[in-house]
Design a protein around this motif. Structure first.
Motif, PDB file in Angstrom:
ATOM      1  N   SER A  11      -3.274  -7.651  -2.634  1.00  0.00           N
ATOM      2  CA  SER A  11      -2.849  -8.768  -3.476  1.00  0.00           C
ATOM      3  C   SER A  11      -2.519  -8.351  -4.908  1.00  0.00           C
ATOM      4  O   SER A  11      -2.052  -9.170  -5.681  1.00  0.00           O
ATOM      5  CB  SER A  11      -3.929  -9.849  -3.498  1.00  0.00           C
ATOM      6  OG  SER A  11      -5.086  -9.382  -4.172  1.00  0.00           O
ATOM      7  N   VAL A  12      -2.732  -7.081  -5.249  1.00  0.00           N
ATOM      8  CA  VAL A  12      -2.525  -6.636  -6.629  1.00  0.00           C
ATOM      9  C   VAL A  12      -1.120  -6.941  -7.146  1.00  0.00           C
ATOM     10  O   VAL A  12      -0.977  -7.466  -8.250  1.00  0.00           O
ATOM     11  CB  VAL A  12      -2.889  -5.145  -6.796  1.00  0.00           C
ATOM     12  CG1 VAL A  12      -2.424  -4.603  -8.129  1.00  0.00           C
ATOM     13  CG2 VAL A  12      -4.399  -4.972  -6.655  1.00  0.00           C
ATOM     14  N   PRO A  13      -0.058  -6.650  -6.407  1.00  0.00           N
ATOM     15  CA  PRO A  13       1.281  -6.975  -6.937  1.00  0.00           C
ATOM     16  C   PRO A  13       1.455  -8.471  -7.237  1.00  0.00           C
ATOM     17  O   PRO A  13       2.076  -8.844  -8.235  1.00  0.00           O
ATOM     18  CB  PRO A  13       2.230  -6.520  -5.832  1.00  0.00           C
ATOM     19  CG  PRO A  13       1.478  -5.477  -5.086  1.00  0.00           C
ATOM     20  CD  PRO A  13       0.043  -5.914  -5.146  1.00  0.00           C
ATOM     21  N   ARG A  14       0.885  -9.326  -6.400  1.00  0.00           N
ATOM     22  CA  ARG A  14       1.003 -10.764  -6.627  1.00  0.00           C
ATOM     23  C   ARG A  14       0.149 -11.205  -7.806  1.00  0.00           C
ATOM     24  O   ARG A  14       0.523 -12.098  -8.565  1.00  0.00           O
ATOM     25  CB  ARG A  14       0.633 -11.530  -5.363  1.00  0.00           C
ATOM     26  CG  ARG A  14       1.666 -11.240  -4.246  1.00  0.00           C
ATOM     27  CD  ARG A  14       1.480 -12.087  -3.047  1.00  0.00           C
ATOM     28  NE  ARG A  14       1.872 -13.446  -3.398  1.00  0.00           N
ATOM     29  CZ  ARG A  14       1.641 -14.501  -2.641  1.00  0.00           C
ATOM     30  NH1 ARG A  14       1.032 -14.357  -1.490  1.00  0.00           N
ATOM     31  NH2 ARG A  14       2.015 -15.700  -3.019  1.00  0.00           N
ATOM     32  N   GLN A  16      -0.501  -9.288 -10.417  1.00  0.00           N
ATOM     33  CA  GLN A  16       0.221  -8.810 -11.584  1.00  0.00           C
ATOM     34  C   GLN A  16       1.411  -9.713 -11.890  1.00  0.00           C
ATOM     35  O   GLN A  16       1.716  -9.971 -13.051  1.00  0.00           O
ATOM     36  CB  GLN A  16       0.691  -7.375 -11.372  1.00  0.00           C
ATOM     37  CG  GLN A  16      -0.447  -6.381 -11.417  1.00  0.00           C
ATOM     38  CD  GLN A  16      -0.010  -4.958 -11.171  1.00  0.00           C
ATOM     39  OE1 GLN A  16       1.064  -4.695 -10.646  1.00  0.00           O
ATOM     40  NE2 GLN A  16      -0.856  -4.017 -11.536  1.00  0.00           N
ATOM     41  N   ALA A  17       2.093 -10.190 -10.858  1.00  0.00           N
ATOM     42  CA  ALA A  17       3.238 -11.080 -11.073  1.00  0.00           C
ATOM     43  C   ALA A  17       2.803 -12.326 -11.826  1.00  0.00           C
ATOM     44  O   ALA A  17       3.493 -12.787 -12.737  1.00  0.00           O
ATOM     45  CB  ALA A  17       3.874 -11.455  -9.736  1.00  0.00           C
ATOM     46  N   ASP A  21       3.416 -11.072 -15.617  1.00  0.00           N
ATOM     47  CA  ASP A  21       4.802 -11.526 -15.728  1.00  0.00           C
ATOM     48  C   ASP A  21       4.918 -13.037 -15.894  1.00  0.00           C
ATOM     49  O   ASP A  21       5.991 -13.532 -16.211  1.00  0.00           O
ATOM     50  CB  ASP A  21       5.599 -11.093 -14.500  1.00  0.00           C
ATOM     51  CG  ASP A  21       5.569  -9.587 -14.289  1.00  0.00           C
ATOM     52  OD1 ASP A  21       5.424  -8.857 -15.291  1.00  0.00           O
ATOM     53  OD2 ASP A  21       5.692  -9.142 -13.133  1.00  0.00           O
ATOM     54  N   ASP A  23       4.844 -15.181 -13.530  1.00  0.00           N
ATOM     55  CA  ASP A  23       5.573 -15.722 -12.378  1.00  0.00           C
ATOM     56  C   ASP A  23       4.595 -16.399 -11.426  1.00  0.00           C
ATOM     57  O   ASP A  23       3.960 -15.750 -10.601  1.00  0.00           O
ATOM     58  CB  ASP A  23       6.329 -14.609 -11.663  1.00  0.00           C
ATOM     59  CG  ASP A  23       7.220 -15.115 -10.540  1.00  0.00           C
ATOM     60  OD1 ASP A  23       7.077 -16.283 -10.129  1.00  0.00           O
ATOM     61  OD2 ASP A  23       8.072 -14.334 -10.083  1.00  0.00           O
ATOM     62  N   LYS A  26       5.937 -16.459  -7.322  1.00  0.00           N
ATOM     63  CA  LYS A  26       5.679 -15.287  -6.482  1.00  0.00           C
ATOM     64  C   LYS A  26       4.251 -14.773  -6.633  1.00  0.00           C
ATOM     65  O   LYS A  26       3.746 -14.104  -5.750  1.00  0.00           O
ATOM     66  CB  LYS A  26       6.649 -14.162  -6.830  1.00  0.00           C
ATOM     67  CG  LYS A  26       8.082 -14.472  -6.513  1.00  0.00           C
ATOM     68  CD  LYS A  26       8.981 -13.319  -6.904  1.00  0.00           C
ATOM     69  CE  LYS A  26      10.435 -13.677  -6.679  1.00  0.00           C
ATOM     70  NZ  LYS A  26      11.334 -12.628  -7.181  1.00  0.00           N
ATOM     71  N   GLY A  27       3.629 -15.070  -7.748  1.00  0.00           N
ATOM     72  CA  GLY A  27       2.305 -14.539  -8.029  1.00  0.00           C
ATOM     73  C   GLY A  27       1.190 -15.491  -7.639  1.00  0.00           C
ATOM     74  O   GLY A  27       1.419 -16.650  -7.317  1.00  0.00           O
TER      75      GLY A  27
END
Length: 53
Positions: A11-14, A16-17, A21, A23, A26-27
């Motif tokens: 889930s790290v990319p989400r 971070q989004a 970011d 977002d 998407k996050g």
């Protein structure tokens, strides 16, 4: 425990989004039951005064 860590890692990319970011489409964010206790958004000065009181 390793399975839970794998889920968190995925889930790290989400995360971070959302958090870096801004977002929220998407996050994702970890938001719990405490969010229901938020009644207002105040300045840091006011927040510190409330905590001190």
């Amino acid at each position: 425990m390793p399975k839970a860590i794998a889920y968190l890692g995925a889930s790290v990319p989400r995360l971070q989004a959302a958090t870096l970011d801004g977002d929220l489409i998407k996050g994702v964010q970890f938001i719990g039951q405490a969010q229901g206790l938020i009644d207002d958004v105040v300045s840091v000065d006011e927040l510190v005064l409330r905590i001190m009181a």
